[in-house]
Design a protein around this motif. Structure first.
Motif, PDB file in Angstrom:
ATOM      1  N   ALA A  34     -22.512  38.843 -26.836  1.00 33.72           N
ATOM      2  CA  ALA A  34     -23.879  38.354 -26.666  1.00 33.72           C
ATOM      3  C   ALA A  34     -24.378  38.688 -25.268  1.00 33.72           C
ATOM      4  O   ALA A  34     -23.608  38.731 -24.320  1.00 33.72           O
ATOM      5  N   ASP A  35     -25.682  38.934 -25.167  1.00 34.85           N
ATOM      6  CA  ASP A  35     -26.363  39.152 -23.890  1.00 34.85           C
ATOM      7  C   ASP A  35     -27.455  38.099 -23.784  1.00 34.85           C
ATOM      8  O   ASP A  35     -28.141  37.809 -24.773  1.00 34.85           O
ATOM      9  N   PHE A  36     -27.617  37.545 -22.587  1.00 35.56           N
ATOM     10  CA  PHE A  36     -28.642  36.539 -22.365  1.00 35.56           C
ATOM     11  C   PHE A  36     -29.459  36.913 -21.142  1.00 35.56           C
ATOM     12  O   PHE A  36     -28.909  37.309 -20.123  1.00 35.56           O
ATOM     13  N   ILE A  38     -31.737  35.152 -18.502  1.00 35.22           N
ATOM     14  CA  ILE A  38     -32.050  33.820 -17.997  1.00 35.22           C
ATOM     15  C   ILE A  38     -33.265  33.917 -17.092  1.00 35.22           C
ATOM     16  O   ILE A  38     -33.293  34.711 -16.153  1.00 35.22           O
ATOM     17  N   ARG A  43     -33.850  28.769 -17.959  1.00 36.00           N
ATOM     18  CA  ARG A  43     -33.856  28.730 -19.418  1.00 36.00           C
ATOM     19  C   ARG A  43     -33.610  30.126 -19.982  1.00 36.00           C
ATOM     20  O   ARG A  43     -33.964  31.131 -19.382  1.00 36.00           O
ATOM     21  N   ILE A  44     -33.022  30.171 -21.160  1.00 32.45           N
ATOM     22  CA  ILE A  44     -32.756  31.450 -21.821  1.00 32.45           C
ATOM     23  C   ILE A  44     -34.073  32.025 -22.326  1.00 32.45           C
ATOM     24  O   ILE A  44     -34.787  31.384 -23.098  1.00 32.45           O
ATOM     25  N   ALA A  47     -31.948  35.915 -26.177  1.00 30.50           N
ATOM     26  CA  ALA A  47     -30.550  35.831 -26.598  1.00 30.50           C
ATOM     27  C   ALA A  47     -30.331  36.939 -27.628  1.00 30.50           C
ATOM     28  O   ALA A  47     -31.039  37.008 -28.627  1.00 30.50           O
ATOM     29  N   HIS A  48     -29.397  37.815 -27.340  1.00 25.53           N
ATOM     30  CA  HIS A  48     -29.082  38.915 -28.255  1.00 25.53           C
ATOM     31  C   HIS A  48     -27.618  38.776 -28.644  1.00 25.53           C
ATOM     32  O   HIS A  48     -26.728  38.844 -27.800  1.00 25.53           O
ATOM     33  N   TYR A  49     -27.357  38.545 -29.924  1.00 29.23           N
ATOM     34  CA  TYR A  49     -25.997  38.422 -30.434  1.00 29.23           C
ATOM     35  C   TYR A  49     -25.623  39.729 -31.107  1.00 29.23           C
ATOM     36  O   TYR A  49     -26.247  40.128 -32.099  1.00 29.23           O
TER      37      TYR A  49
END
Length: 78
Positions: A34-36, A38, A43-44, A47-49
């Motif tokens: 996953a890449d986030f 911020i 706060r996120i 979000a890439h899963y």
């Protein structure tokens, strides 16, 4: 004469003596890449899963979120 230094164990042996034991990692069934992104407020924002270890947040999407044209990416950090 000064006091003699006690010999020390190498760090891996120190870890074993402290109760940390290596375990086999099963990357396929227990992890999800996953890449986030911020934001400044903590706060996120994105979000890439990923589907697999090579699936990351596409750079054009990152540039879009940052408000940077993909033809003019931000400078790399040394």
């Amino acid at each position: 004469m000064g006091a003699r230094a006690e010999p020390t164990l190498p760090r891996p042996l120190q870890a074993l003596a402290a109760g940390f034991y290596p375990q086999r990692e099963d990357w396929g069934s227990h992890t999800l890449p996953a890449d986030f992104l911020i934001g400044p407020d903590g706060r996120i924002q994105i979000a890439h899963y990923g589907r697999d270890i090579a699936d990351h947040l596409p750079l054009p999407r990152l540039y879009q979120a940052l408000g940077t044209p993909s033809s003019n990416p931000p400078p790399s950090v040394p």
